[in-house]
Write a protein that holds these residues in place. Sequence first.
Motif, PDB file in Angstrom:
ATOM      1  N   ALA A 158       0.868  -1.182   0.000  1.00  0.00           N
ATOM      2  CA  ALA A 158       0.000   0.000   0.000  1.00  0.00           C
ATOM      3  C   ALA A 158       0.900   1.225   0.000  1.00  0.00           C
ATOM      4  N   GLU A 159       1.318   1.637  -1.187  1.00  0.00           N
ATOM      5  CA  GLU A 159       2.190   2.802  -1.311  1.00  0.00           C
ATOM      6  C   GLU A 159       2.008   3.356  -2.712  1.00  0.00           C
ATOM      7  N   ASP A 160       2.426   4.610  -2.892  1.00  0.00           N
ATOM      8  CA  ASP A 160       2.182   5.283  -4.160  1.00  0.00           C
ATOM      9  C   ASP A 160       3.481   5.389  -4.961  1.00  0.00           C
ATOM     10  N   PRO A 161       3.666   4.516  -5.960  1.00  0.00           N
ATOM     11  CA  PRO A 161       4.924   4.546  -6.715  1.00  0.00           C
ATOM     12  C   PRO A 161       5.088   5.826  -7.533  1.00  0.00           C
ATOM     13  N   PHE A 162       3.991   6.598  -7.703  1.00  0.00           N
ATOM     14  CA  PHE A 162       4.093   7.842  -8.463  1.00  0.00           C
ATOM     15  C   PHE A 162       4.332   9.033  -7.544  1.00  0.00           C
ATOM     16  N   ASN A 163       4.385   8.795  -6.246  1.00  0.00           N
ATOM     17  CA  ASN A 163       4.589   9.890  -5.301  1.00  0.00           C
ATOM     18  C   ASN A 163       5.573   9.455  -4.215  1.00  0.00           C
ATOM     19  N   ASN A 164       6.788   9.154  -4.652  1.00  0.00           N
ATOM     20  CA  ASN A 164       7.873   8.838  -3.722  1.00  0.00           C
ATOM     21  C   ASN A 164       7.550   7.680  -2.769  1.00  0.00           C
ATOM     22  N   TYR A 165       6.697   6.772  -3.219  1.00  0.00           N
ATOM     23  CA  TYR A 165       6.357   5.568  -2.450  1.00  0.00           C
ATOM     24  C   TYR A 165       5.787   5.904  -1.075  1.00  0.00           C
ATOM     25  N   LEU A 166       5.062   6.990  -0.981  1.00  0.00           N
ATOM     26  CA  LEU A 166       4.449   7.323   0.302  1.00  0.00           C
ATOM     27  C   LEU A 166       3.427   6.255   0.672  1.00  0.00           C
ATOM     28  N   PRO A 167       3.414   5.862   1.941  1.00  0.00           N
ATOM     29  CA  PRO A 167       2.424   4.872   2.374  1.00  0.00           C
ATOM     30  C   PRO A 167       1.013   5.379   2.112  1.00  0.00           C
ATOM     31  N   SER A 168       0.136   4.465   1.763  1.00  0.00           N
ATOM     32  CA  SER A 168      -1.244   4.832   1.467  1.00  0.00           C
ATOM     33  C   SER A 168      -2.151   4.071   2.413  1.00  0.00           C
ATOM     34  N   THR A 169      -3.054   4.765   3.044  1.00  0.00           N
ATOM     35  CA  THR A 169      -3.954   4.094   3.983  1.00  0.00           C
ATOM     36  C   THR A 169      -5.393   4.343   3.578  1.00  0.00           C
ATOM     37  N   GLY A 170      -6.294   3.559   4.146  1.00  0.00           N
ATOM     38  CA  GLY A 170      -7.709   3.764   3.868  1.00  0.00           C
ATOM     39  C   GLY A 170      -8.451   2.452   3.754  1.00  0.00           C
ATOM     40  N   ARG A 171      -9.666   2.547   3.272  1.00  0.00           N
ATOM     41  CA  ARG A 171     -10.516   1.374   3.142  1.00  0.00           C
ATOM     42  C   ARG A 171     -10.433   0.843   1.718  1.00  0.00           C
ATOM     43  N   ILE A 172     -10.246  -0.443   1.590  1.00  0.00           N
ATOM     44  CA  ILE A 172     -10.204  -1.051   0.264  1.00  0.00           C
ATOM     45  C   ILE A 172     -11.631  -1.174  -0.251  1.00  0.00           C
ATOM     46  N   THR A 173     -11.884  -0.529  -1.384  1.00  0.00           N
ATOM     47  CA  THR A 173     -13.259  -0.487  -1.875  1.00  0.00           C
ATOM     48  C   THR A 173     -13.554  -1.586  -2.886  1.00  0.00           C
ATOM     49  N   SER A 174     -12.513  -2.063  -3.570  1.00  0.00           N
ATOM     50  CA  SER A 174     -12.753  -3.240  -4.402  1.00  0.00           C
ATOM     51  C   SER A 174     -11.442  -3.951  -4.705  1.00  0.00           C
ATOM     52  N   VAL A 175     -11.540  -5.243  -4.887  1.00  0.00           N
ATOM     53  CA  VAL A 175     -10.370  -6.062  -5.202  1.00  0.00           C
ATOM     54  C   VAL A 175     -10.750  -6.994  -6.347  1.00  0.00           C
ATOM     55  N   VAL A 176      -9.987  -6.944  -7.427  1.00  0.00           N
ATOM     56  CA  VAL A 176     -10.155  -7.910  -8.515  1.00  0.00           C
ATOM     57  C   VAL A 176      -8.834  -8.658  -8.623  1.00  0.00           C
ATOM     58  N   GLU A 177      -8.850  -9.954  -8.324  1.00  0.00           N
ATOM     59  CA  GLU A 177      -7.603 -10.718  -8.307  1.00  0.00           C
ATOM     60  C   GLU A 177      -7.433 -11.501  -9.595  1.00  0.00           C
ATOM     61  N   PRO A 178      -6.195 -11.578 -10.088  1.00  0.00           N
ATOM     62  CA  PRO A 178      -5.946 -12.388 -11.267  1.00  0.00           C
ATOM     63  C   PRO A 178      -6.129 -13.874 -10.943  1.00  0.00           C
ATOM     64  N   THR A 179      -6.532 -14.622 -11.941  1.00  0.00           N
ATOM     65  CA  THR A 179      -6.683 -16.075 -11.767  1.00  0.00           C
ATOM     66  C   THR A 179      -6.037 -16.746 -12.982  1.00  0.00           C
ATOM     67  N   GLY A 180      -6.436 -17.947 -13.264  1.00  0.00           N
ATOM     68  CA  GLY A 180      -5.922 -18.626 -14.450  1.00  0.00           C
ATOM     69  C   GLY A 180      -4.662 -19.417 -14.176  1.00  0.00           C
ATOM     70  N   PRO A 181      -4.112 -20.054 -15.224  1.00  0.00           N
ATOM     71  CA  PRO A 181      -2.981 -20.966 -15.046  1.00  0.00           C
ATOM     72  C   PRO A 181      -1.763 -20.322 -14.391  1.00  0.00           C
ATOM     73  N   GLY A 182      -1.161 -21.019 -13.459  1.00  0.00           N
ATOM     74  CA  GLY A 182       0.125 -20.613 -12.914  1.00  0.00           C
ATOM     75  C   GLY A 182       0.108 -19.406 -12.005  1.00  0.00           C
ATOM     76  N   VAL A 183      -1.059 -18.990 -11.523  1.00  0.00           N
ATOM     77  CA  VAL A 183      -1.137 -17.789 -10.688  1.00  0.00           C
ATOM     78  C   VAL A 183      -1.485 -18.171  -9.253  1.00  0.00           C
ATOM     79  N   ARG A 184      -0.733 -17.627  -8.307  1.00  0.00           N
ATOM     80  CA  ARG A 184      -1.020 -17.853  -6.897  1.00  0.00           C
ATOM     81  C   ARG A 184      -1.043 -16.497  -6.196  1.00  0.00           C
ATOM     82  N   ILE A 185      -2.029 -16.296  -5.349  1.00  0.00           N
ATOM     83  CA  ILE A 185      -2.074 -15.058  -4.576  1.00  0.00           C
ATOM     84  C   ILE A 185      -2.122 -15.406  -3.098  1.00  0.00           C
ATOM     85  N   ASP A 186      -1.165 -14.884  -2.348  1.00  0.00           N
ATOM     86  CA  ASP A 186      -1.187 -14.992  -0.896  1.00  0.00           C
ATOM     87  C   ASP A 186      -1.548 -13.603  -0.397  1.00  0.00           C
ATOM     88  N   SER A 187      -2.760 -13.460   0.070  1.00  0.00           N
ATOM     89  CA  SER A 187      -3.281 -12.126   0.360  1.00  0.00           C
ATOM     90  C   SER A 187      -4.151 -12.163   1.595  1.00  0.00           C
TER      91      SER A 187
END
Lengths: 498, 168
Positions: free
Chosen positions: A340-369
């Motif tokens: 949770a950081e902003d790569p376009f603004n000096n990697y400043l930490p970003s906080t708040g509520r996550i409003t949506s998450v779309v996770e990749p799926t399909g062959p060979g993909v693993r998400i530990d989240s």
Amino acid sequence: MLKKVLIANRGEIAVRIIRACHELGLETVAVYSEVDRNALHVRHAGEAYLIGPAPAAESYLRGDRLIEVALRSGADAIHPGYGFLAERAEFAEAVAAAGLTFVGPPPSAIRAMGDKVQSRIRMIAAGVPLVPGTAKGLRDDEAVAAAAEIGFPLLIKASAGGGGKGMRRVDRPQELLASLEAARRESQKAFGDDTVYLERLVEGARHIEIQVLADTQGNVIHLGERECSLQRRHQKVLEECPSPVMTPQLRAAMGAAAVAAAKAVGYVSAGTVEFLVDKQFRFYFLEMNTRLQVEHPVTEMVTGVDLVKNMLRIAGGRPLRVRQEDITWTGHAVECRINAEDPFNNYLPSTGRITSVVEPTGPGVRIDSAIFEGAEVSLYYDPMLAKLIVHGKDRPEAMMRMRRALAEYHIAGVKTSIPLHQHLVNTTQVLAGNYDTHYLEEQFRMERPADGARERVAAIVATLLAHRSRGDVINRLAPVGSQVEWKLYGRRAGLRRL
Amino acid sequence: MKYIATVDGTDHEIEVDRVGEVTLDEVTMVTDLRAIDGSSYSLLLDNRSYQVFAERQAGRYVIMIDGDQFVVEVEDARLKQLRAMGGTAHEEMGGASVVAPMPGLVVKVLVSPGDEVEANQGLLILEAMKMENELRSPRAGVVRQVNVVPGQTVAQGDLLVRVEEAEG
């Protein structure tokens, strides 16, 4: 074998460990702070207990409460995950004293490797190669004298350090004292100890680490390397296995050194021996992480060995089921740490509520989240939201798969490092595997193809959305409450009359 | 209806003629933009398919395409022209305020009132999310105000340091 495991952690690693426990038929106990009631690890676990307020010092770092909950819930073991209490020998001792099993190395091994000065002495004795440096905590005047011998550039490191905290690069003698002060301050805050030591900086070096597994019967094997050179502020950003520069000979030599390091401290459980590898492929021992690593999944994907399950089996007194000759490396795996950081603004930490998450799926993909819609990202804990891991038949396939998966991944509500990763895996030097530990900070730039194709698509989407809410847009153009609004109104009215 | 969409400092003139058609750089394209769910959109642009995530933030659009992020400002072309006529007299001149970009703890203050600073010179160190972050001066000038001391906790948006143009 164990029956019920308390997981003394939160976030994705707690979820990861709970999953391994359930696959082994073990019961699980989660602990949570006041802000983590809705967290995924609480919901996945068999039981969950509140251990205190949000600050880690009052919850996840309260070893006494964790042990009390373990006893109360009838757990017979505690898995510390990474961070928090994972490398505190006193905690491992307290767990054992309470009659519980610590899922990790013996306290003596944590202590031997945790003190960077002590560990150097042990490694020299075990014949493990080391970077030239000082061998003890130094006063400032001693450091000045030692620095002249080691030469510049050099590194100041915290004796109790890890994760880059308290570490400083010094290029010139005149910077030494100021950097010593900063390193001591950071170390004092992070570890309650301001002891430091100096080390020669190996330029153009890669950070390559070796995973080991050791059982209580004295069997120690290695599971090959993880390439972790893409770092920012000494925090790993992207890891892969195999390393682009690895050869079977180098792997065998580094593996043997890692096994020797583990044996030298009587190591048990999963552990990682970190090395610097220079341009001539000479390798030097950096430190041993006496715990499960964040980036352990890339090893799992390539070797097919579940490290967390092995830790649990070993803690239950079982011998390793695999021998060194059984370990093979199939295909290629890459992991991106999504922060949770902003790569376009000096990697400043970003906080708040996550409003949506779309996770990749399909062959060979693993998400530990551990994130979900509605999850709060607070300043209390680590900014890592999730790990995206892909596996492919070879490195090119894995890299293309990572591009594809990153394109599918979307997290709304907080800024994330997804764009940084997408730029990384589209960069020639990264694709060529031609990078060292300084590449990301010193050479890498977030640059886009000059054709501007996606910029135009973005412009069109934004314009269409603005067009749809047109009245809204026009009203917002002028600063509210200023005279400009009235002037604009006047000019607009004037234009209409034309 | 004509708009100016600004991406990465580049202006694009985009005309939305009627529902379904846009003209960009004198090329007219058929568009079909559908809202899928929350911030998720599907765009067909002359039958080229794009999966897009878009959010409105502080009057700008943050657009994600293929895992990359673009910040787009959209203005009515006619209004933009008017604003250009109005000039920039209402903009604050000469000074810069450094505000806390996030809640955190002031670890160290590197400047005092009266100090001359260069652009990008470090002003103070703010610790947040277990990392020390150096906040730098957005401009060269003289430090006029320092509102915090080491050990102080600050909220997002708090004014920390003010840097103004050096006199004479």
